[in-house]
Design an enzyme around this catalytic site. Structure first.
Site, PDB file in Angstrom:
ATOM      1  N   SER A 112       0.847  -1.185   0.000  1.00  0.00           N
ATOM      2  CA  SER A 112       0.000   0.000   0.000  1.00  0.00           C
ATOM      3  C   SER A 112       0.879   1.228   0.000  1.00  0.00           C
ATOM      4  O   SER A 112       2.107   1.139   0.003  1.00  0.00           O
ATOM      5  CB  SER A 112      -0.895   0.011   1.238  1.00  0.00           C
ATOM      6  OG  SER A 112      -0.117   0.395   2.361  1.00  0.00           O
ATOM      7  N   LYS A 113       0.234   2.377   0.030  1.00  0.00           N
ATOM      8  CA  LYS A 113       0.968   3.652  -0.010  1.00  0.00           C
ATOM      9  C   LYS A 113       2.012   3.742   1.104  1.00  0.00           C
ATOM     10  O   LYS A 113       3.031   4.407   0.955  1.00  0.00           O
ATOM     11  CB  LYS A 113      -0.004   4.822   0.127  1.00  0.00           C
ATOM     12  CG  LYS A 113      -0.891   5.001  -1.080  1.00  0.00           C
ATOM     13  CD  LYS A 113      -0.949   6.461  -1.518  1.00  0.00           C
ATOM     14  CE  LYS A 113      -1.513   6.621  -2.908  1.00  0.00           C
ATOM     15  NZ  LYS A 113      -2.918   6.148  -3.014  1.00  0.00           N
TER      16      LYS A 113
END
Ligand code: GLU
Length: 447
Positions: A209-210
């Site tokens: 994810s980010k």
């Protein structure tokens, strides 16, 4: 055997991220390997969350990676339209057909699929045979009360219409598959072959994810990664060629690709590995290719001049050769090449303190400048000889003079080999920089 038809079916609710890109790539590799067709279908039925900007972001990401589609947006094809939102009438008709045949029923305005008793099985190329007891599958909605089809119905109707033979997608879809297999059966179509690819995890073993840094593919383009390196890296994230070699061209990957080589274990993303792939691919570029890849970025930094492709080309190639061992991205080249285009604007504070702050060092650097100025021949050997002779004569460590000269040349404490660099900067460049540093550093210190 029919020609394989594969599709990548992104929902344009975000940019093309690494996981999506890898799914696209596996489908594409298989289609290309088998001489099949690769379809791009945009699943934009969630009007609130989809946008044109995201669609173009996805197309740009695929194009950057060199993943071309035979049917889909912009290219069209025999099963157009390739935007799911334009196919809703087909989905509604299928729902009505199922109701008409008693295989679905109305329930408070929505239409639910009537899940039959029994078991649903399918063979997954990655995970082997998978079996679900239908008792655990609720009679799921296929058409909402506002007549919006649900994902299960749309995806199956479109895959049937588009004659999709293989569905390769993330293994978060495994639990959706029995419902979809039931829909295929109810609609009288043979289900495609399935391959559910394990998700990509961050180094902490959590879903990528980010938090793990950039996840949009185009962000990597911005950071100076090569598309062929990203392609190679993603291809080997969860898929193995069965050999220890890791660096492959697109064509070599196509030639080796099989669905059976996809591993059932989660693939772990890490930036160091990506950097390594990128570096390897950078080292494989010939000079023309490297220069043309760098050109736009150098222009943006204000360094590009046409002579780099003409009169200064040989010099520039030597500069690049000097940077190659350490520059792992195109941006790193631009960053590391800057001393060859501009004089330092500032000097590393720690370096100045350590190497230039004493009166003794001031005198040594002044003599070094004079020794360099007196050289008849300006090359690596004469420069090194002059510096070492001076160090001996003045009783100072050669390393200290080297660091002082490095600071003068680049403003930095880290650079490629000093003498090679001084040769390429040229006599005037080097003497000018030594003068400038002495002025800047010591006039600031005494004022
Ligand atoms: N639009 C779905 C997704 O992005 C496609 C899933 C599938 O490949 O069936 O997850």
């Amino acid at each position: 055997m029919t020609t394989p038809r594969l599709r990548f079916a992104p929902s344009p609710t975000g940019y093309l991220h690494l996981g999506g890109a890898r799914t696209a790539l596996f489908n594409w590799l298989y289609a290309r390997r088998q001489g099949g067709t690769f379809i791009l279908r945009i699943e934009d039925t969630d009007a609130g969350r989809s946008s044109d900007e995201m669609v173009s972001g996805i197309l740009d990401g695929l194009r950057w990676l060199g993943i071309d589609w035979d049917e889909g947006p912009e290219v069209g094809g025999p099963h157009a339209p390739y935007f799911q939102s334009q196919r809703l009438d087909r989905h509604r008709a299928a729902a009505r057909d199922l109701v008409g045949r008693g295989l679905a029923y109305e329930d408070e305005g929505a239409i639910r699929f009537r899940v039959p008793a029994g078991r649903t099985t399918f063979v997954d190329s990655v995970h082997g045979p998978i079996e679900f007891d239908n008792e655990h599958i609720e009679s799921f909605v296929i058409l909402r009360s506002d007549t919006q089809p649900t994902y299960h119905l749309s995806v199956v109707v479109d895959d049937i219409d588009m004659r999709v033979t293989h569905v390769v997608r993330g293994d978060d879809h495994i639990s959706n598959t029995p419902k979809q297999v039931l829909l295929y059966q109810a609609l009288g179509a043979a289900p495609p072959a399935f391959a559910h690819v394990p998700l990509i995890m961050g180094p902490d073993k959590k879903r990528l994810s980010k938090r793990h840094g950039a996840t949009s593919v185009m962000e990597y383009e911005k950071q100076g990664y090569l598309p062929e390196a990203m392609f190679n890296f993603l291809a080997l994230l969860g898929w193995g060629t069965g050999s220890d070699d890791e660096i492959f061209t697109r064509d070599e990957l196509i030639a080796r690709f099989t669905l059976l080589g996809i591993s059932g274990g989660n693939a772990v993303f890490n930036t160091e590995k990506l950097d390594w792939f990128n570096h390897q691919h950078l080292l494989r570029l010939d000079n023309d290719a490297l220069i043309s890849r760098l050109r736009g970025r150098l222009a943006a930094a204000g360094y590009w001049r046409d002579a780099l492709d003409g009169a200064d080309r040989d010099w520039f190639i030597r500069v690049l050769a000097l940077l190659k061992p350490r520059a792992k991205t195109l941006n790193a080249f631009v960053e590391q090449v800057s001393p060859f285009f501009t004089e330092p604007l500032a000097y590393d504070g720690g370096g100045v303190k350590k190497h230039l702050s004493t009166a003794g060092m001031q005198a040594h650097v002044r003599s070094l400048r004079d020794a360099f100025a007196a050289l008849d021949v300006w090359n690596e050997a004469t420069l090194e000889q002059a510096l070492r002779a001076l160090a001996d004569a003045r009783g100072v460590k050669a390393g200290a003079l080297i660091q002082a000269a490095r600071l003068a040349a680049t403003g930095r404490m880290v650079s490629p080999g000093l003498f090679e660099m001084l040769v390429l900067l040229g006599r005037d460049g080097v003497l000018g920089r030594l003068d400038r540093m002495m002025e800047t550093v010591w006039s600031a210190a005494t004022s």
